[in-house]
Design a protein around this motif. Structure first.
Motif, mmCIF file in Angstrom:
data_model
loop_
_atom_site.group_PDB
_atom_site.id
_atom_site.type_symbol
_atom_site.label_atom_id
_atom_site.label_comp_id
_atom_site.label_asym_id
_atom_site.label_seq_id
_atom_site.Cartn_x
_atom_site.Cartn_y
_atom_site.Cartn_z
ATOM 1 N N LEU A 84 0.990 -1.164 0.071
ATOM 2 C CA LEU A 84 -0.079 0.055 -0.057
ATOM 3 C C LEU A 84 0.825 1.298 0.061
ATOM 4 O O LEU A 84 0.406 2.016 -0.736
ATOM 5 C CB LEU A 84 -0.978 -0.113 1.099
ATOM 6 N N ILE A 85 2.088 1.300 0.674
ATOM 7 C CA ILE A 85 2.778 2.239 0.639
ATOM 8 C C ILE A 85 3.510 2.515 -0.652
ATOM 9 O O ILE A 85 3.374 3.790 -1.114
ATOM 10 C CB ILE A 85 3.921 2.171 1.845
ATOM 11 N N PHE A 86 3.941 1.339 -1.261
ATOM 12 C CA PHE A 86 4.392 1.713 -2.504
ATOM 13 C C PHE A 86 3.491 2.293 -3.673
ATOM 14 O O PHE A 86 3.902 3.215 -4.186
ATOM 15 C CB PHE A 86 4.993 0.311 -3.148
ATOM 16 N N ILE A 87 2.252 1.641 -3.663
ATOM 17 C CA ILE A 87 1.282 2.314 -4.379
ATOM 18 C C ILE A 87 1.098 3.579 -4.086
ATOM 19 O O ILE A 87 1.011 4.592 -5.114
ATOM 20 C CB ILE A 87 0.114 1.364 -4.423
ATOM 21 N N PHE A 88 0.835 4.110 -3.099
ATOM 22 C CA PHE A 88 0.682 5.318 -2.719
ATOM 23 C C PHE A 88 1.686 6.383 -2.983
ATOM 24 O O PHE A 88 1.606 7.421 -3.899
ATOM 25 C CB PHE A 88 0.478 5.485 -1.286
ATOM 26 N N GLN A 89 2.924 6.168 -2.819
ATOM 27 C CA GLN A 89 4.084 6.849 -3.166
ATOM 28 C C GLN A 89 4.454 7.060 -4.448
ATOM 29 O O GLN A 89 4.752 7.955 -4.965
ATOM 30 C CB GLN A 89 5.481 6.392 -2.398
ATOM 31 N N PHE A 90 4.032 5.809 -5.241
ATOM 32 C CA PHE A 90 4.227 6.174 -6.765
ATOM 33 C C PHE A 90 3.228 6.608 -7.252
ATOM 34 O O PHE A 90 3.292 7.552 -8.149
ATOM 35 C CB PHE A 90 4.366 4.743 -7.292
ATOM 36 N N GLY A 91 1.894 6.746 -6.724
ATOM 37 C CA GLY A 91 0.899 7.503 -7.230
ATOM 38 C C GLY A 91 1.060 8.914 -7.241
ATOM 39 O O GLY A 91 1.034 9.772 -8.151
ATOM 40 N N ILE A 92 1.672 9.314 -5.890
ATOM 41 C CA ILE A 92 1.778 10.640 -5.881
ATOM 42 C C ILE A 92 2.889 11.298 -6.462
ATOM 43 O O ILE A 92 3.059 12.360 -6.950
ATOM 44 C CB ILE A 92 1.999 11.004 -4.111
ATOM 45 N N SER A 93 4.175 10.644 -6.601
ATOM 46 C CA SER A 93 5.097 11.052 -7.236
ATOM 47 C C SER A 93 4.585 11.141 -8.805
ATOM 48 O O SER A 93 5.348 12.339 -9.289
ATOM 49 C CB SER A 93 6.062 9.873 -7.051
ATOM 50 N N CYS A 94 4.118 10.463 -9.301
ATOM 51 C CA CYS A 94 3.751 10.428 -10.825
ATOM 52 C C CYS A 94 2.622 11.620 -10.939
ATOM 53 O O CYS A 94 2.979 12.495 -11.795
ATOM 54 C CB CYS A 94 2.806 9.327 -11.223
ATOM 55 N N ALA A 95 1.913 11.977 -10.058
ATOM 56 C CA ALA A 95 1.024 13.150 -9.816
ATOM 57 C C ALA A 95 1.841 14.492 -9.819
ATOM 58 O O ALA A 95 1.380 15.201 -10.464
ATOM 59 C CB ALA A 95 -0.211 13.008 -8.961
ATOM 60 N N CYS A 96 2.712 14.440 -8.883
ATOM 61 C CA CYS A 96 3.404 15.520 -8.699
ATOM 62 C C CYS A 96 4.498 16.000 -9.947
ATOM 63 O O CYS A 96 4.478 17.259 -10.404
ATOM 64 C CB CYS A 96 4.262 15.448 -7.532
ATOM 65 N N LEU A 97 4.829 15.007 -10.620
ATOM 66 C CA LEU A 97 5.665 15.230 -11.995
ATOM 67 C C LEU A 97 4.921 15.730 -12.918
ATOM 68 O O LEU A 97 5.463 16.383 -13.885
ATOM 69 C CB LEU A 97 6.454 13.911 -12.145
ATOM 70 N N VAL A 98 3.707 15.154 -13.176
ATOM 71 C CA VAL A 98 2.965 15.363 -14.308
ATOM 72 C C VAL A 98 2.464 16.679 -14.276
ATOM 73 O O VAL A 98 2.212 17.413 -15.412
ATOM 74 C CB VAL A 98 2.049 14.200 -14.594
ATOM 75 N N LEU A 99 1.457 17.268 -13.349
ATOM 76 C CA LEU A 99 0.732 18.201 -13.221
ATOM 77 C C LEU A 99 1.738 19.502 -13.070
ATOM 78 O O LEU A 99 2.608 19.609 -12.535
ATOM 79 C CB LEU A 99 -0.270 18.181 -11.856
ATOM 80 N N LYS A 100 1.146 20.627 -13.909
ATOM 81 C CA LYS A 100 1.819 21.714 -13.957
ATOM 82 C C LYS A 100 1.170 22.315 -12.853
ATOM 83 O O LYS A 100 0.107 22.038 -12.392
ATOM 84 C CB LYS A 100 1.584 22.464 -15.314
#
Length: 132
Positions: A84-100
């Protein structure tokens, strides 16, 4: 001699937990270093990074103890929590990198829970996050 069965899985799990302990310590160290040198002046961001590092360190130590003692229940809950931690961190990281920045603002106003918590952040923290 080749390790097989439980000995190999125990050694692999111990090695993985040692890596997670190092990552947790790295998060705590980088946050303290960033605060010490004044790179990140916001206490909210530093506190969040230290909390994540401490939580990861705690979970890794539980997994290491479970792997050494072959405690099945502890290893099962460790596996669930780590996944669960891995999925949460991966999702947050991708969202932070993608969104302007302008997309983050519009998204925060669309989602009421994010907007609700965003209003309670300190004024300096929001200014630091939106600086270019």
């Amino acid at each position: 001699m080749v390790c097989g069965g439980f000995a190999c899985s125990r050694n692999a799990l111990c090695a993985l937990n040692v890596v997670y302990v190092l990552v947790g310590l790295l998060l705590i160290g980088v946050a303290a270093w960033g605060k010490g040198f004044g790179i990140v002046p916001s206490l909210h961001i530093i506190g969040g990074v230290i909390a994540v590092g401490f939580f990861l360190l705690l979970i890794a130590i539980v997994g290491l103890i479970g792997a050494i003692n072959h405690h099945q229940v502890m290893l099962f809950f460790y596996m669930i929590i780590l996944g669960l931690i891995f999925i949460f961190q991966f999702g947050i990281s991708c969202a932070c990198l993608v969104l302007k920045t302008h997309k983050q603002v519009s998204l925060s106003f669309c989602l009421s829970s994010i907007h609700f918590f965003w209003l309670y952040l300190a004024y300096t923290t929001t200014n630091l996050l939106f600086k270019k």
